[in-house]
Write a protein that holds these residues in place. Sequence first.
Motif, PDB file in Angstrom:
ATOM      1  N   LEU A   1       1.217  -1.424   0.170  1.00  0.00           N
ATOM      2  CA  LEU A   1       0.033  -0.309  -0.259  1.00  0.00           C
ATOM      3  C   LEU A   1       1.069   0.906   0.311  1.00  0.00           C
ATOM      4  CD1 LEU A   1      -2.499  -0.519   2.582  1.00  0.00           C
ATOM      5  CD2 LEU A   1      -2.823  -0.648   0.357  1.00  0.00           C
ATOM      6  N   GLY A   2       1.952   1.435  -0.342  1.00  0.00           N
ATOM      7  CA  GLY A   2       3.089   2.107  -0.191  1.00  0.00           C
ATOM      8  C   GLY A   2       2.586   3.773  -1.070  1.00  0.00           C
ATOM      9  N   MET A   3       1.869   3.235  -2.340  1.00  0.00           N
ATOM     10  CA  MET A   3       1.059   3.814  -3.525  1.00  0.00           C
ATOM     11  C   MET A   3       0.432   4.982  -2.272  1.00  0.00           C
ATOM     12  SD  MET A   3      -0.564   1.878  -6.091  1.00  0.00           S
ATOM     13  CE  MET A   3      -1.611   0.294  -5.472  1.00  0.00           C
ATOM     14  N   VAL A   4      -0.016   4.388  -2.162  1.00  0.00           N
ATOM     15  CA  VAL A   4      -1.487   4.857  -1.121  1.00  0.00           C
ATOM     16  C   VAL A   4      -1.189   5.697  -0.323  1.00  0.00           C
ATOM     17  CG1 VAL A   4      -3.446   4.920  -0.060  1.00  0.00           C
ATOM     18  CG2 VAL A   4      -3.406   2.722  -1.475  1.00  0.00           C
ATOM     19  N   TYR A   5      -0.560   4.673   0.655  1.00  0.00           N
ATOM     20  CA  TYR A   5       0.085   6.322   1.663  1.00  0.00           C
ATOM     21  C   TYR A   5       1.211   7.255   1.623  1.00  0.00           C
ATOM     22  CZ  TYR A   5      -1.360   2.823   5.687  1.00  0.00           C
ATOM     23  OH  TYR A   5      -2.071   2.141   6.919  1.00  0.00           O
ATOM     24  N   GLU A   6       1.761   7.270  -0.006  1.00  0.00           N
ATOM     25  CA  GLU A   6       2.520   8.823  -0.375  1.00  0.00           C
ATOM     26  C   GLU A   6       1.426   8.992  -0.644  1.00  0.00           C
ATOM     27  OE1 GLU A   6       5.321   8.217  -3.343  1.00  0.00           O
ATOM     28  OE2 GLU A   6       5.904   6.780  -2.964  1.00  0.00           O
ATOM     29  N   ASN A   7       0.345   8.747  -1.205  1.00  0.00           N
ATOM     30  CA  ASN A   7      -0.712   9.901  -2.055  1.00  0.00           C
ATOM     31  C   ASN A   7      -1.847  10.246  -0.491  1.00  0.00           C
ATOM     32  OD1 ASN A   7      -1.922  10.168  -4.352  1.00  0.00           O
ATOM     33  ND2 ASN A   7      -3.997  10.546  -3.169  1.00  0.00           N
ATOM     34  N   VAL A   8      -1.554  10.345   0.643  1.00  0.00           N
ATOM     35  CA  VAL A   8      -2.521  10.582   1.885  1.00  0.00           C
ATOM     36  C   VAL A   8      -1.103  11.512   2.515  1.00  0.00           C
ATOM     37  CG1 VAL A   8      -1.889   8.586   3.273  1.00  0.00           C
ATOM     38  CG2 VAL A   8      -4.117  10.618   3.396  1.00  0.00           C
ATOM     39  N   VAL A   9       0.019  10.996   2.560  1.00  0.00           N
ATOM     40  CA  VAL A   9       0.556  12.093   2.425  1.00  0.00           C
ATOM     41  C   VAL A   9       1.422  13.772   2.101  1.00  0.00           C
ATOM     42  CG1 VAL A   9       3.097  12.995   3.396  1.00  0.00           C
ATOM     43  CG2 VAL A   9       2.457  10.838   4.002  1.00  0.00           C
ATOM     44  N   ASP A  10       0.868  12.946   0.528  1.00  0.00           N
ATOM     45  CA  ASP A  10       0.918  14.217  -0.292  1.00  0.00           C
ATOM     46  C   ASP A  10      -0.021  15.343   0.146  1.00  0.00           C
ATOM     47  OD1 ASP A  10       0.450  15.580  -3.285  1.00  0.00           O
ATOM     48  OD2 ASP A  10      -1.917  15.187  -3.381  1.00  0.00           O
ATOM     49  N   GLN A  11      -1.355  14.455   0.040  1.00  0.00           N
ATOM     50  CA  GLN A  11      -2.376  14.949   0.809  1.00  0.00           C
ATOM     51  C   GLN A  11      -2.731  16.121   2.203  1.00  0.00           C
ATOM     52  OE1 GLN A  11      -6.524  12.507  -0.056  1.00  0.00           O
ATOM     53  NE2 GLN A  11      -7.421  14.264   1.939  1.00  0.00           N
ATOM     54  N   GLU A  12      -2.221  15.296   3.590  1.00  0.00           N
ATOM     55  CA  GLU A  12      -1.914  16.416   3.912  1.00  0.00           C
ATOM     56  C   GLU A  12      -0.448  17.313   4.154  1.00  0.00           C
ATOM     57  OE1 GLU A  12      -2.916  15.293   8.121  1.00  0.00           O
ATOM     58  OE2 GLU A  12      -4.764  16.237   6.499  1.00  0.00           O
ATOM     59  N   LEU A  13       0.289  16.840   3.546  1.00  0.00           N
ATOM     60  CA  LEU A  13       1.269  17.909   2.574  1.00  0.00           C
ATOM     61  C   LEU A  13       0.612  19.306   2.529  1.00  0.00           C
ATOM     62  CD1 LEU A  13       4.664  16.642   2.472  1.00  0.00           C
ATOM     63  CD2 LEU A  13       3.579  17.756   4.354  1.00  0.00           C
ATOM     64  N   THR A  14       0.563  19.152   0.854  1.00  0.00           N
ATOM     65  CA  THR A  14      -0.523  20.042  -0.159  1.00  0.00           C
ATOM     66  C   THR A  14      -1.896  20.801   1.422  1.00  0.00           C
ATOM     67  OG1 THR A  14      -0.328  18.851  -1.653  1.00  0.00           O
ATOM     68  CG2 THR A  14      -1.563  20.341  -1.724  1.00  0.00           C
ATOM     69  N   ALA A  15      -2.495  20.300   1.620  1.00  0.00           N
ATOM     70  CA  ALA A  15      -3.291  20.798   2.430  1.00  0.00           C
ATOM     71  C   ALA A  15      -3.379  21.626   3.214  1.00  0.00           C
ATOM     72  CB  ALA A  15      -4.418  20.112   3.711  1.00  0.00           C
ATOM     73  N   HIS A  16      -1.389  21.898   3.842  1.00  0.00           N
ATOM     74  CA  HIS A  16      -0.846  22.874   4.650  1.00  0.00           C
ATOM     75  C   HIS A  16      -0.037  23.666   4.525  1.00  0.00           C
ATOM     76  CE1 HIS A  16      -2.968  19.628   7.610  1.00  0.00           C
ATOM     77  NE2 HIS A  16      -2.633  21.082   8.969  1.00  0.00           N
ATOM     78  N   GLY A  17      -0.896  24.134   3.011  1.00  0.00           N
ATOM     79  CA  GLY A  17       0.789  24.673   2.139  1.00  0.00           C
ATOM     80  C   GLY A  17       1.885  24.179   2.138  1.00  0.00           C
ATOM     81  N   ARG A  18       2.047  23.041   2.120  1.00  0.00           N
ATOM     82  CA  ARG A  18       3.932  22.828   1.462  1.00  0.00           C
ATOM     83  C   ARG A  18       3.503  22.362   0.234  1.00  0.00           C
ATOM     84  NH1 ARG A  18       8.207  23.314   5.155  1.00  0.00           N
ATOM     85  NH2 ARG A  18       7.658  22.482   7.011  1.00  0.00           N
ATOM     86  N   ARG A  19       4.655  23.380  -0.518  1.00  0.00           N
ATOM     87  CA  ARG A  19       5.298  22.990  -2.234  1.00  0.00           C
ATOM     88  C   ARG A  19       5.344  21.713  -2.162  1.00  0.00           C
ATOM     89  NH1 ARG A  19       8.066  26.812  -6.108  1.00  0.00           N
ATOM     90  NH2 ARG A  19       7.413  24.877  -6.779  1.00  0.00           N
ATOM     91  N   LEU A  20       5.469  20.467  -2.967  1.00  0.00           N
ATOM     92  CA  LEU A  20       5.699  19.319  -3.074  1.00  0.00           C
ATOM     93  C   LEU A  20       7.322  18.967  -4.206  1.00  0.00           C
ATOM     94  CD1 LEU A  20       2.326  17.597  -3.259  1.00  0.00           C
ATOM     95  CD2 LEU A  20       3.860  17.648  -1.315  1.00  0.00           C
ATOM     96  N   PHE A  21       8.260  18.458  -3.220  1.00  0.00           N
ATOM     97  CA  PHE A  21       9.362  17.855  -4.135  1.00  0.00           C
ATOM     98  C   PHE A  21       9.562  16.399  -3.717  1.00  0.00           C
ATOM     99  CE2 PHE A  21       9.581  22.144  -3.310  1.00  0.00           C
ATOM    100  CZ  PHE A  21       9.551  22.783  -4.191  1.00  0.00           C
ATOM    101  N   TYR A  22      10.126  15.787  -5.122  1.00  0.00           N
ATOM    102  CA  TYR A  22      11.140  14.534  -4.327  1.00  0.00           C
ATOM    103  C   TYR A  22      12.081  14.592  -5.400  1.00  0.00           C
ATOM    104  CZ  TYR A  22      10.365  12.418  -9.195  1.00  0.00           C
ATOM    105  OH  TYR A  22       9.382  11.813 -10.301  1.00  0.00           O
TER     106      TYR A  22
END
Length: 361
Positions: free
Chosen positions: A261-282
């Motif tokens: 389920l790594g892809m699902v957990y990655e997606n929810v972490v993305d959702q939480e970071l984005t909701a709190h105004g973080r720009r996303l980088f990998y």
Amino acid sequence: MFRQKMYDILLDWKSRFQGRTAMLVEGVRRVGKSTVVEEFTRREYRSYILVDFAEASRDVHELFDDVSDLDYLFLQLQLRYSARLLDRELLIILDEVQMCVRVRQAIKQLVKDGRYDYIGTGSLVSIRRNTRDILIPSEEERAQMRPMDFDEFRWARGDDATVPLLRRAFASRRPLGERFNRRLMRDFRLYMLVGGMPQAVDALLRTNDPSTGLSSSIDLGKFKLYLADTDLFVTLAFKDADFTDNIVYGKLLSDKLPVNLGMVYENVVDQELTAHGRRLFYHTWPKPGTTRNYEIDFIVPDGKKVSPVEVKSSKYRTHASLYAFCGKYSSRVGRRYLVYTKDLDRDGAVDCIPTYMSAFL
């Protein structure tokens, strides 16, 4: 209506600018923009006019083509919407502004007039088709409304104490205890299944049964795609599986789904970071001697340094990519995080964080 952070953003805008700017609330469809704006308006103003450009007649649209005579414009709106025109006590809601692009250009004159306040809402308002041939006014403040984060999800379920407790635990790096962690991870998996769209959360509260009806330096040439709401991701990821949707939900909720389920957990972490105004980088780079790559799931600013974040779907704690990244960029690395499903812990220099604390990164 659910308690959402956008309400506080609107309160701050009203208090800070006092009519000197208009507010534009952007967001995907069904995220609750119109609902929160209308609730804010009913509580904070004595009168309001709601112009829904998705339903308004052509002549209402044409009123905003020429705003040289504002007295005429306001009189027409008063007649059509039966509202009292109260100076500094009236809010005009411009709903679905992408359907009437000229209204955004009119904001400059409307705000300068100073009699009333204005909030616009819309989806895809920044794409070229919806900004062509207009001048975007500097008097327009903008706020992005996203699906409910885990904090707002807890509020909807009547809990406003847990997330502040988690924030303090995160700051002090004090474990919560495995029993409490298991309960919180189950709650967080429920959030992953239901998602943050208000209609889905409302359905959960009414039925208490997550099911199919609630339905997995920047190089611009390389990117990851995440879905704005993890519930939709789960539905799409398993739609071709041999078992039914309800079995998927049940097994994920109990942490017994027999897949990675790594892809699902990655997606929810993305959702939480984005909701709190973080720009996303990998970050990804070749692994020497192989055809595979190292990959850091997320990189977040940490003062003058950066913090790498790896996301795992279980108690799995190996993190070769994290160690390789920190070795390669040691002078630029701040904290190192592993986001996983177990309790707060520390593994050498790595902070091990339960998934429901990812918003604090």
